[in-house]
Scaffold this active site. Structure first.
Site, PDB file in Angstrom:
ATOM      1  N   GLU A 172       8.699   4.220   7.636  1.00  0.00           N
ATOM      2  CA  GLU A 172       8.299   5.352   8.491  1.00  0.00           C
ATOM      3  C   GLU A 172       7.510   4.923   9.727  1.00  0.00           C
ATOM      4  OE1 GLU A 172       6.497   8.201   5.812  1.00  0.00           O
ATOM      5  OE2 GLU A 172       8.391   8.534   4.750  1.00  0.00           O
TER       6      GLU A 172
ATOM      7  N   GLU B  68      14.656   7.534   1.242  1.00  0.00           N
ATOM      8  CA  GLU B  68      13.574   8.207   0.505  1.00  0.00           C
ATOM      9  C   GLU B  68      13.655   9.698   0.771  1.00  0.00           C
ATOM     10  OE1 GLU B  68       9.553   6.594   1.023  1.00  0.00           O
ATOM     11  OE2 GLU B  68       8.753   8.630   0.917  1.00  0.00           O
TER      12      GLU B  68
END
Length: 534
Positions: A201, A318
């Site tokens: 991220e 994810e």
């Protein structure tokens, strides 16, 4: 144009539900349209994936600490349910990573710092200090993974060597010294790693900090070169995977173009239900238009990769639905399977090859209960998908109630197709027919319909006109139940921790396909063979 004939294929299990029980609810009719001429997407045979994270017990959200002993550093690797739950997928793809991966130090010879665990510190990036993975723990994990048959891909620390600037960006190139040493140790020990992923991220706007697409591409190429060096003469080599973050079209486009053939898999993350603290999660899950909203992300990433100078395929690296560990009594209950299975079906239709659920265990959104390891409803949904839904994805739509979600694939390791139907309605039973473009005919009638038809395009009808149905429902019809029923029977592990078998009901093709309120149906139809499934 060939002459089209219509055939009626309805299904009802007299074992599972009687015609009287159908009549107790509101009744609606609908048609599942399936285009069998060709596949619109293809998934990996091991499409189902789940994550193991680094969060220590001190990870808390909204006053609730839901991670317990679920970290890669402290997870009980001797739990029999845990082992059996993974083995049942044969294999389960597992991603090792998460927010704290970018603060992990590997206890290899080059690391001169003490190998200590994460310590909570709110002044630090991500709320914790750096933590270390001892090689002894890495050995234990790999011994367990070998027993379980899991396919592992590992998320590397991409922040090593960088400094976070006042504007939130990270400056500098990736210092891969510690990571390369760790990769070399892993290769020397002959631990099978399916892929190495760079960062978590940090792409686009980032979470906590961010890295520009150009620099990220340079670092990914560096990872690719490390893999070539370390695994020289070894085939197959681990995949190179990145960036493991939220999709932003411009960033991903630049990244894909600049990594070119150095990137094997482009991973993105999804938390489309919002924060776990949101008290309206169930309303979102039961709203078809809300669920539809994520389709554009899947489509945009697919189109971005197709138009870029890359060979990379798309994975969801994810996805936990609701971020910050999910929500107790929502993300660990039956209702979450509506969201989860819909995501699997939708992503596959846009050529997503693998879908990694956050998490296998840990938080409130684990496939397994954090404390007991007992499977939550979504575990059984994932396992059924894994066993029934084949690699070729069929274009599927539903005409009727907006509350019905419909997906279809060629069947897995068997003839025919598998249809997945999800009923988000709390009071209406849907009686569905299947329609294909085709040239075979058969007419039948059912008391619920004047004339029910299915268009079979170039499909061949087998003489054994029996299908297998798997009806999933919550205990007592309460969607927040943590107990799932399969064809009316409770799914649960036995005293030895063995995963239950899935026993279908066998239904003659002359009987209608019935989807009860708040239920999920997988129907394996072996007697319909489509061109897309040859």
């Amino acid at each position: 144009m060939g002459l089209c004939f219509w055939v009626c294929l309805f299904s009802l299990s007299l074992v599972f539900m009687s015609s009287q029980s159908v009549g107790e609810d509101g009744l609606a009719e609908g048609t599942v349209f399936i285009d069998g001429k060709g596949a619109i997407g293809k998934i990996d045979d091991d499409f189902i994936c789940a994550t193991l994270d680094w969060w220590p017990p001190e990870k808390c959200d909204y006053g609730t600490c839901s991670w317990g002993q679920a970290s890669l550093l402290n997870l009980d690797l001797n739990n029999n349910i845990f082992l059996n739950a993974i083995k049942a997928f044969n294999p389960l793809k597992i991603r090792l990573g998460g927010t704290l991966q970018d603060k992990v130090i590997y206890g290899t010879e080059d690391n001169k710092q003490p190998c200590t665990p994460f310590v909570k510190n709110t002044s630090e990036l991500f709320g914790f200090t750096h933590g270390c993975l001892p090689l002894s723990r890495w050995d234990e994990l790999n011994s367990f993974f070998e027993k379980s048959g899991a396919k592992i891909y590992f998320g590397l620390n991409a922040l090593s060597g960088r400094s976070v600037q006042s504007d939130g960006s990270s400056a500098g190139a990736w210092d891969h010294t510690n990571s390369e040493s760790f990769i070399r140790y892993t290769a020397t020990k002959k631990y099978p790693i399916y892929g190495w992923e760079l960062g978590n991220e940090l792409c686009g706007s980032g979470v906590g900090t961010r890295i520009g697409a150009n620099q990220y591409a340079l670092d990914t190429i560096a990872l690719h070169n490390i893999v070539l060096r370390v695994y020289n003469g070894i085939e197959p080599k681990p995949l190179v995977i990145a960036p493991g973050g939220f999709f932003e079209a411009n960033w991903f486009k630049e990244f894909a173009d600049k990594t070119g053939n150095h990137l094997d898999v482009a991973t993105h993350h999804i938390y489309n239900l919002g924060p776990g603290v949101d008290s309206h999660l169930i309303e979102k899950i039961l709203d078809p238009s809300y669920l539809d909203g994520e389709a554009n992300t899947f489509k945009s990433l697919r189109d971005t990769l197709k138009s870029s100078a890359t060979k990379a395929v798309a994975w969801v690296g994810e996805s936990g639905g609701a971020y910050n560990s999910g929500r107790n009594l929502v993300s660990n209950t039956f209702v979450y399977s509506f969201w989860y299975l819909d995501q699997l079906g939708m992503s596959a239709a846009y050529d997503t090859r693998t879908y990694c659920r956050q998490s296998l265990i840990g938080g409130n959104y684990g496939l397994l209960d954090t404390n007991t390891f007992i499977p939550n409803p979504d575990y059984y949904s994932a396992l059924l998908w894994n066993r029934l839904m084949g690699q070729n994805v069929l274009s599927t739509s539903f005409s009727g109630s907006k509350k019905i979600r419909a997906y279809a694939h060629c069947a897995k390791q068997s003839k025919g197709i598998t249809v997945l139907l999800i009923n988000l309605d709390n009071s209406t039973t849907t009686v569905a027919k299947l329609a294909f473009n085709g040239t075979y005919s058969l007419r039948q009638k059912h008391k619920f319909h004047r004339s029910k038809t299915i268009n079979l395009p170039r499909a061949s009808l087998k003489s054994e006109m029996v299908r297998e149905e798997y009806h999933l429902t919550p205990t007592g019809g309460v969607v927040t139940s943590r107990t799932m029923l399969l064809n009316g029977n409770i799914l649960s592990v036995d005293s030895s921790g063995n995963i239950p078998s899935f026993k279908p009901i066998y239904v003659n093709s002359s009987e209608p396909l019935v989807v009860r309120p708040y239920s999920i149906v997988f129907a394996h139809i072996p007697y319909v063979v489509l061109p897309a499934c040859h």
